[in-house]
Motif scaffolding. Structure first.
Motif, PDB file in Angstrom:
ATOM      1  N   VAL A 160     -44.529  40.838 -26.936  1.00 59.60           N
ATOM      2  CA  VAL A 160     -45.866  41.427 -26.939  1.00 59.60           C
ATOM      3  C   VAL A 160     -46.926  40.334 -26.783  1.00 59.60           C
ATOM      4  N   LYS A 161     -46.669  39.166 -27.378  1.00 59.13           N
ATOM      5  CA  LYS A 161     -47.619  38.052 -27.319  1.00 59.13           C
ATOM      6  C   LYS A 161     -47.478  37.250 -26.027  1.00 59.13           C
ATOM      7  N   TYR A 162     -46.226  37.084 -25.555  1.00 58.18           N
ATOM      8  CA  TYR A 162     -45.971  36.302 -24.343  1.00 58.18           C
ATOM      9  C   TYR A 162     -45.253  37.176 -23.314  1.00 58.18           C
ATOM     10  N   LYS A 163     -45.584  36.997 -22.046  1.00 59.21           N
ATOM     11  CA  LYS A 163     -44.957  37.797 -20.985  1.00 59.21           C
ATOM     12  C   LYS A 163     -43.441  37.637 -20.988  1.00 59.21           C
ATOM     13  N   THR A 164     -42.990  36.398 -20.957  1.00 59.16           N
ATOM     14  CA  THR A 164     -41.565  36.095 -21.061  1.00 59.16           C
ATOM     15  C   THR A 164     -41.394  34.903 -21.990  1.00 59.16           C
ATOM     16  N   GLN A 165     -40.244  34.847 -22.640  1.00 51.32           N
ATOM     17  CA  GLN A 165     -39.911  33.717 -23.504  1.00 51.32           C
ATOM     18  C   GLN A 165     -38.528  33.210 -23.127  1.00 51.32           C
ATOM     19  N   SER A 166     -38.353  31.915 -23.191  1.00 56.46           N
ATOM     20  CA  SER A 166     -37.063  31.341 -22.796  1.00 56.46           C
ATOM     21  C   SER A 166     -36.439  30.570 -23.951  1.00 56.46           C
ATOM     22  N   PHE A 167     -35.124  30.443 -23.884  1.00 53.87           N
ATOM     23  CA  PHE A 167     -34.377  29.665 -24.868  1.00 53.87           C
ATOM     24  C   PHE A 167     -33.222  28.983 -24.149  1.00 53.87           C
ATOM     25  N   ASN A 168     -32.507  28.150 -24.872  1.00 49.97           N
ATOM     26  CA  ASN A 168     -31.446  27.336 -24.271  1.00 49.97           C
ATOM     27  C   ASN A 168     -30.335  28.215 -23.694  1.00 49.97           C
ATOM     28  N   VAL A 169     -30.243  28.268 -22.358  1.00 52.61           N
ATOM     29  CA  VAL A 169     -29.261  29.129 -21.700  1.00 52.61           C
ATOM     30  C   VAL A 169     -27.836  28.635 -21.952  1.00 52.61           C
ATOM     31  N   TYR A 170     -27.648  27.320 -22.145  1.00 53.69           N
ATOM     32  CA  TYR A 170     -26.308  26.784 -22.416  1.00 53.69           C
ATOM     33  C   TYR A 170     -25.796  27.250 -23.780  1.00 53.69           C
ATOM     34  N   ASP A 171     -26.698  27.248 -24.774  1.00 56.11           N
ATOM     35  CA  ASP A 171     -26.322  27.781 -26.085  1.00 56.11           C
ATOM     36  C   ASP A 171     -25.994  29.267 -25.986  1.00 56.11           C
ATOM     37  N   ALA A 172     -26.775  29.993 -25.192  1.00 56.35           N
ATOM     38  CA  ALA A 172     -26.564  31.435 -25.035  1.00 56.35           C
ATOM     39  C   ALA A 172     -25.169  31.714 -24.479  1.00 56.35           C
ATOM     40  N   ARG A 173     -24.774  30.962 -23.463  1.00 57.33           N
ATOM     41  CA  ARG A 173     -23.463  31.182 -22.849  1.00 57.33           C
ATOM     42  C   ARG A 173     -22.333  30.744 -23.778  1.00 57.33           C
ATOM     43  N   HIS A 174     -22.558  29.650 -24.495  1.00 51.73           N
ATOM     44  CA  HIS A 174     -21.554  29.183 -25.466  1.00 51.73           C
ATOM     45  C   HIS A 174     -21.361  30.232 -26.561  1.00 51.73           C
ATOM     46  N   ASN A 175     -22.485  30.760 -27.076  1.00 53.56           N
ATOM     47  CA  ASN A 175     -22.418  31.766 -28.137  1.00 53.56           C
ATOM     48  C   ASN A 175     -21.803  33.073 -27.646  1.00 53.56           C
ATOM     49  N   SER A 176     -22.010  33.391 -26.363  1.00 56.55           N
ATOM     50  CA  SER A 176     -21.436  34.619 -25.808  1.00 56.55           C
ATOM     51  C   SER A 176     -19.918  34.610 -25.896  1.00 56.55           C
ATOM     52  N   GLY A 177     -19.333  33.467 -25.547  1.00 58.31           N
ATOM     53  CA  GLY A 177     -17.879  33.353 -25.624  1.00 58.31           C
ATOM     54  C   GLY A 177     -17.374  33.500 -27.046  1.00 58.31           C
TER      55      GLY A 177
ATOM     56  N   THR B 143     -20.061  47.275 -28.896  1.00 55.36           N
ATOM     57  CA  THR B 143     -21.204  47.671 -28.064  1.00 55.36           C
ATOM     58  C   THR B 143     -22.379  46.723 -28.262  1.00 55.36           C
ATOM     59  N   ALA B 144     -22.664  46.373 -29.526  1.00 52.71           N
ATOM     60  CA  ALA B 144     -23.775  45.462 -29.824  1.00 52.71           C
ATOM     61  C   ALA B 144     -23.552  44.091 -29.193  1.00 52.71           C
ATOM     62  N   VAL B 145     -22.327  43.601 -29.270  1.00 55.33           N
ATOM     63  CA  VAL B 145     -22.007  42.292 -28.686  1.00 55.33           C
ATOM     64  C   VAL B 145     -22.197  42.312 -27.172  1.00 55.33           C
ATOM     65  N   LEU B 146     -21.635  43.333 -26.504  1.00 58.94           N
ATOM     66  CA  LEU B 146     -21.745  43.411 -25.047  1.00 58.94           C
ATOM     67  C   LEU B 146     -23.202  43.555 -24.613  1.00 58.94           C
ATOM     68  N   LEU B 147     -23.985  44.358 -25.337  1.00 58.42           N
ATOM     69  CA  LEU B 147     -25.396  44.544 -25.000  1.00 58.42           C
ATOM     70  C   LEU B 147     -26.173  43.244 -25.162  1.00 58.42           C
ATOM     71  N   MET B 148     -25.900  42.521 -26.243  1.00 58.75           N
ATOM     72  CA  MET B 148     -26.594  41.259 -26.485  1.00 58.75           C
ATOM     73  C   MET B 148     -26.231  40.224 -25.420  1.00 58.75           C
ATOM     74  N   ILE B 149     -24.965  40.184 -25.019  1.00 61.88           N
ATOM     75  CA  ILE B 149     -24.533  39.230 -23.992  1.00 61.88           C
ATOM     76  C   ILE B 149     -25.225  39.510 -22.660  1.00 61.88           C
ATOM     77  N   VAL B 150     -25.277  40.788 -22.281  1.00 62.31           N
ATOM     78  CA  VAL B 150     -25.912  41.166 -21.013  1.00 62.31           C
ATOM     79  C   VAL B 150     -27.400  40.820 -21.019  1.00 62.31           C
ATOM     80  N   ILE B 151     -28.072  41.100 -22.152  1.00 69.76           N
ATOM     81  CA  ILE B 151     -29.517  40.875 -22.228  1.00 69.76           C
ATOM     82  C   ILE B 151     -29.864  39.395 -22.395  1.00 69.76           C
ATOM     83  N   GLY B 152     -29.078  38.663 -23.189  1.00 65.65           N
ATOM     84  CA  GLY B 152     -29.467  37.296 -23.536  1.00 65.65           C
ATOM     85  C   GLY B 152     -28.831  36.187 -22.741  1.00 65.65           C
TER      86      GLY B 152
END
Length: 353
Positions: free
Chosen positions: A114-131, A317-326
């Motif tokens: 709501v405050k920022y149009k888009t926000q970014s975070f470490n994509v490498y951490d995201a992929r590591h955490n997804s696994g 379902t929550a895990v798969l949804l979070m992986i797809v979105i994040g």
């Protein structure tokens, strides 16, 4: 203003909890007092870990926040195990996974978006955490359910113990990977900014540690008494043990992380916000749950790592949804709204079960 409110609630709630317990007040009234007191104490734990996070950096800060946030739930779960409420403990673990991935992450993405149009975070951490999320929830939780169908109770407990030991070992290896062998290899934007921006912690390191210790002791006392109110409260409001565990215990037990993650997202510190939400989920699945399985061996009834079918489907379902979105390393308010919508749908489902 908010801090003052939590201060009043904490300093009033602890004495009221002690007096109410000694004088045997209504369990429904005590349930409300205990929950409010735990949430107020959790806010202090959140502020203390936030102060430590400024000193230690986003990764360790997020880990500290997740650890002390989960400490509340771990304490509640231990006393629930002691009381023989195994279904409540398993449900609270389910609620923790759903709460962190859908409610905490959803609110963080929404408030920050709501405050920022888009926000970014470490994509490498995201992929590591997804696994790790795929392994921890889909492999380590689904496999025991499937195999236990052809096992007796003793074999199921033995299988659960084996899985628990493997989960704890892999979780410790994951921490060693992120904080030691590959520390700094996948540098985040937030780490880069931290070298140019200095933020003053609210409390000194010593005071923050002291507040954490005192709050944890107080939470332990209140949590033990909270567990004894579940049965009467459930009967009064028509709540099942499953709903109490999935929604009530999970929200109360994770109040510190909920608040901290949202505040971090509002400040555009998405690395910490995501580390709190996803890191906490991993800690619940790979450390808290297996530790509870091992601790349950000390009590009359051992807890198998076997969830009900609705719990398993909801977590997967929550895990798969979070992986797809994040997994792209970017978020916005609509993605947060999507996660929140999923949480509400599952909450309604567990209430009606």
């Amino acid at each position: 203003m908010t801090n003052k409110v939590f201060m009043v609630l904490a300093f009033a709630g602890v004495p009221l909890s002690v007096i109410g317990t000694l004088m045997h007040w209504s369990n429904i009234l005590l349930f409300v007092i205990y929950c409010i007191t735990i949430i107020a104490l959790a806010s202090y734990m959140g502020r203390a870990t936030e102060s430590l996070a400024i000193v230690t950096g986003p990764r360790i800060g997020g880990l500290l926040n997740a650890t002390f946030g989960n400490a509340v739930e771990l304490i509640i779960s231990i006393f629930a195990l002691k009381a023989g409420l195994i279904s409540v403990v398993l449900a609270s673990l389910t609620g923790s996974v759903l709460g962190n991935l859908l409610l905490v992450a959803g609110l963080s993405f929404f408030v920050g978006g709501v405050k920022y149009k888009t926000q970014s975070f470490n994509v490498y951490d995201a992929r590591h955490n997804s696994g790790l999320l795929m392994f921890a929830v889909i492999v380590a939780f689904v496999i025991p359910e499937v195999f236990s169908m052809t096992m007796d109770e003793a074999e199921t407990i033995t299988f659960s113990i084996g899985i628990s030991v493997i989960l704890i070992a892999l979780y410790l290896a994951a921490l060693f990977f992120k904080l030691v062998t590959h520390r700094g290899v996948y540098q985040s934007k937030e780490d880069d900014r931290s070298s140019h921006e200095e933020e003053t912690p609210e409390w000194s390191k010593g005071k923050a540690i002291a507040v954490l210790a005192i709050s944890t002791i107080a939470v332990a006392y209140v949590s033990e008494n909270l567990v004894h109110t579940f049965e009467e409260v459930g009967e009064a409001f028509g709540w099942t043990e499953l709903f109490i565990g999935v929604v009530i215990v999970a929200i109360v037990g994770n109040a510190a992380e909920h608040a901290s993650a949202i505040i971090m997202a509002y400040k555009n510190k998405m690395d910490i916000a995501v580390e709190i939400a996803v890191g906490s989920t991993l800690q619940v699945a790979m450390f808290v749950a297996p530790v509870l399985v091992l601790l349950s061996l000390l009590f009359p009834a051992a807890m198998p790592l076997v969830f009900t079918l609705p719990e398993l489907i909801a977590m997967v379902t929550a895990v798969l949804l979070m992986i797809v979105i994040g997994n792209d390393g970017e978020t916005n308010w609509f993605e947060g709204a999507t996660l929140l919508a999923a949480y509400v749908i599952m909450g309604i489902g567990f209430y009606l079960l």
